[in-house]
Write an enzyme that holds these catalytic residues in place. Structure first.
Site, short mmCIF file in Angstrom:
data_model
loop_
_atom_site.label_atom_id
_atom_site.label_comp_id
_atom_site.label_asym_id
_atom_site.label_seq_id
_atom_site.Cartn_x
_atom_site.Cartn_y
_atom_site.Cartn_z
N MET A 183 39.70 40.25 46.52
CA MET A 183 39.77 40.00 45.08
C MET A 183 39.64 41.24 44.22
O MET A 183 40.09 41.25 43.07
CB MET A 183 38.70 38.99 44.66
CG MET A 183 39.02 37.56 45.08
SD MET A 183 37.90 36.38 44.34
CE MET A 183 38.29 36.55 42.60
N ASP A 238 29.10 32.47 52.85
CA ASP A 238 29.76 33.60 53.53
C ASP A 238 28.73 34.57 54.11
O ASP A 238 28.87 35.79 53.97
CB ASP A 238 30.71 34.32 52.58
CG ASP A 238 31.80 35.10 53.32
OD1 ASP A 238 32.04 34.79 54.50
OD2 ASP A 238 32.40 35.99 52.72
#
Length: 416
Positions: free
Chosen positions: A92, A204
């Site tokens: 990102m 994550d």
């Protein structure tokens, strides 16, 4: 405008230009410093570009292109921050080491990729990460400082942490000894408990997001996938998606069939701990699909088969963390903390229960041992066997009665 104000304006434009060039990876902070030593501030952006080209830091075509896009570049800088060097890049955005000018401290700045900055969905997700991080205040979580937009540039400022990630250590071939691995996992579990109490799940947890600082503190980083467990709107958006990193993902996060909760993070931490003490993830396949299927269907090889030096207690903790059904894992990170602290004290874990397969193996071994001891110490002829009871007691009584009548009749007949 006074001469002094005009000079300050020129200097500000020079700073913004240099920031823009560093942000885009065209030049480095060291090259900027060399350029500033050769060219006093206040000469103007054209002179700065000419010096960069002269030194070979930019090509002639790059210099011309920068000059054409100068207005855009000057508008897309982050006020109050001097970008120093690029630290890394993800899917990102890129992360930069920077100086916060107002308080003169080093920070990390994450900048959303320009090609994603026109997508409302990515912008929302990027800013959600910053807001999520701002809700947390733990010594074991990278702290949020600021977030916002400057023109078309979306940024997220956070604590700068000096150190190495667990991933970097593993990539260098390191296998952590049990005590150090448990100490690291303990601090991550404490970070997860802090998040859990605020209704958040990280989603994550993996070696790349665990930073080992130079002063011995463990920091959990990257809240890009973090979310509130009660976010029903996000449930609808993410339904059917696979959220996480394949080697460490919890089964329930594969095609998101159920609402995620903190037990998914416990599984991921267990997979990370497994990797740290064995040198490989639980399912080290090269095919991503095979890895994901293994998380759903296969049992990982017991960690003590890969590293015989591991204690039974640590293996039991890892096995419980990696249970396929989340109901069989620790219910909260606090339970993980309790058992890891037991291991550090040299005690067996209090909460971990062995898996049914391991438990069955030990029960069979104990049974065999017990039977062997009985065979050696107890002679067969003294073994007591209870009498067998007939299923037809009335029939036997009737036969005995008839036999008795027959004998009486024969005796009487012979006498006659």
């Amino acid at each position: 405008m006074s001469d002094k104000a005009e000079v300050n304006s020129i200097r500000l434009e020079e700073e913004r230009l240099l920031h823009a060039l560093i942000t885009r990876g065209l030049i480095t902070e060291q090259e900027v410093q060399e350029c500033r030593q050769a060219l006093p501030a206040g000469q103007g952006v054209s002179e700065v570009l000419r010096e960069l080209v002269k030194r070979g830091y930019l090509t002639v075509s790059q210099g011309r292109r920068v000059l054409r896009q100068l207005d855009t570049l000057l508008q897309e800088q982050i006020p109050g921050y001097l970008l120093m060097e690029k630290l890394g890049e993800g899917s990102m955005g890129a992360v930069y080491k920077a100086r916060q000018l107002s308080v003169d401290r080093i920070v990390a700045v994450k900048i959303l990729k320009p090609q994603l900055a026109t997508n409302p969905g990515y912008i929302s997700r990027f800013l959600r990460e910053a807001k999520t991080a701002a809700r947390l205040s733990s010594n074991n979580i990278v702290q949020a400082i600021d977030a916002g937009a400057a023109g078309k540039l979306y940024y997220f400022v956070m604590e700068f942490v000096e150190g190495r990630t667990v991933k970097q250590e593993l990539e260098n071939g390191r296998v952590f000894d049990e005590k150090e691995a448990v100490e690291i996992a303990l601090q991550v579990a404490q970070a997860l408990e802090h998040a859990h109490r605020r209704g958040l799940v990280h989603r994550d947890v993996k070696p790349a997001n665990i930073i080992l600082t130079n002063d011995g503190i463990v920091k959990l980083a990257d809240l890009g996938l973090a979310r509130h467990t009660q976010d029903r709107e996000l449930d609808k958006i993410e339904k059917g998606l696979t959220i996480g990193t394949p080697f460490y993902i919890a089964p329930e996060l594969i095609q998101l069939r159920t609402e995620p909760d903190i037990r998914a993070d416990i599984y991921s931490l267990g997979a990370t701990l497994y990797h740290m003490v064995t040198g490989q993830p639980p399912f080290p396949y090269s095919d991503v699909r095979k890895v994901l299927l293994a998380h759903l269907k296969e049992k990982p090889k017991p960690p003590d088969q890969l590293n015989p030096d591991l204690s039974p207690g640590l293996c039991e903790v890892i096995e419980r963390m990696l249970a396929k059904e989340r109901e069989k894992r620790y219910h909260t990170p606090a339970g993980v903390v309790v058992d890891l602290e037991c291991l550090l004290r040299g005690e067996p874990p209090k909460l971990a229960q062995e898996t049914s397969s391991r438990q069955q193996q030990r029960l069979e071994a104990l049974k065999s041992l017990a039977e062997g001891e009985l065979a050696e110490t107890e002679p067969r002829d003294v073994a007591y066997e209870p009498p067998k009871t007939s299923r037809y007691p009335l029939a036997w009584i009737a036969l005995l009665f008839l036999s008795l009548l027959l004998n009486v009749y024969l005796l009487f007949f012979r006498r006659q």
